[in-house]
Scaffold this active site. Structure first.
Site, PDB file in Angstrom:
ATOM      1  N   LYS A 124       0.836  -1.207   0.000  1.00 14.62           N
ATOM      2  CA  LYS A 124       0.000   0.000   0.000  1.00 14.62           C
ATOM      3  C   LYS A 124       0.865   1.249   0.000  1.00 14.62           C
ATOM      4  CE  LYS A 124      -2.750   2.886   2.980  1.00 14.62           C
ATOM      5  NZ  LYS A 124      -3.231   3.128   4.349  1.00 14.62           N
ATOM      6  N   ASP A 142      -6.574   0.570   0.431  1.00 12.34           N
ATOM      7  CA  ASP A 142      -6.787   0.897   1.838  1.00 12.34           C
ATOM      8  C   ASP A 142      -8.166   0.368   2.234  1.00 12.34           C
ATOM      9  OD1 ASP A 142      -8.626   2.635   0.709  1.00 12.34           O
ATOM     10  OD2 ASP A 142      -7.997   4.365   1.907  1.00 12.34           O
TER      11      ASP A 142
END
Length: 212
Positions: A124, A142
């Site tokens: 991420k 996310d």
């Protein structure tokens, strides 16, 4: 309707609702791109708004990678306490600063492999850097992206990496970075976890939880 066809409808709608201007919600100095790396590390289990409250003083106190690498962990912890998991975050930022100086002459690497090789950096965080600093097509999974992508029928997975690869298969590559920003905005303003505003949602006809 195939998932690719569904994805095409979704991205067209997102472009209509949220436009196609990119906006990174984490604040950093473009002349110091490593700041985005550290801000993203701080955003784990924390809101961008909270991170943006913390980073001005953090980056004033430690304005260079060298100052981070030489920092006492307790001094960093005091400044980032409110972001949660402050001990690990402080430790990883210091170690990442050391690694960037030692292995990359103080510059951010561009590849997913090099970025995820840095302490405390997962896919991420690496994809946030790749998309916003280097303009490389990347998908950031996310909590908003994972939850809303499942609601929109683009993935059935729960593991963020599996969600990422599912989205890569169906979304147009030129839409990857935009999708990140648009869906995060959608999750913050309309499809709010636990209290969604379904009646005003411009995607409700494409949602698996649509009324009726």
């Amino acid at each position: 309707m195939t998932k690719k066809e569904r994805a095409a409808h979704i991205t067209e709608r997102l472009n209509e609702i949220y436009g196609t201007d990119l906006k990174c919600y984490l604040e950093y100095d473009p002349e110091k791109p490593w700041q985005l790396l550290f801000a993203t590390m701080l955003s784990a289990q924390c809101t961008d708004a909270r991170v943006n409250m913390v980073t001005p003083e953090l980056f004033r106190t430690f304005p260079t990678l060298e100052s981070f690498a030489e920092a006492e962990i307790e001094d960093v912890e005091k400044l980032i306490f409110s972001t949660g998991f402050y001990h690990n975050k402080a430790k990883n930022m210091i170690l990442a600063a050391e690694a960037l100086l030692r292995d990359f002459d103080g510059k951010l690497p561009e590849t997913i492999e090099e970025l995820t090789g840095l302490p405390g950096v997962g896919r991420k965080t690496a994809n946030v850097v790749r998309g916003n600093i280097f303009g490389q097509e990347s998908i950031v999974v996310d909590t908003h992206v994972k939850r809303i992508s499942r609601l929109l029928g683009l993935t059935d997975e729960k593991d963020p990496e599996k969600v990422e690869f599912d989205l890569m298969k169906v979304l147009p590559k030129e839409q990857w970075i935009l999708y990140n920003h648009q869906v995060i905005m959608h999750g913050r303003t309309v499809c709010i976890s636990g209290r969604p505003k379904c009646e005003t949602c411009g995607l409700k006809d494409l949602c698996k939880n649509k009324p009726g």
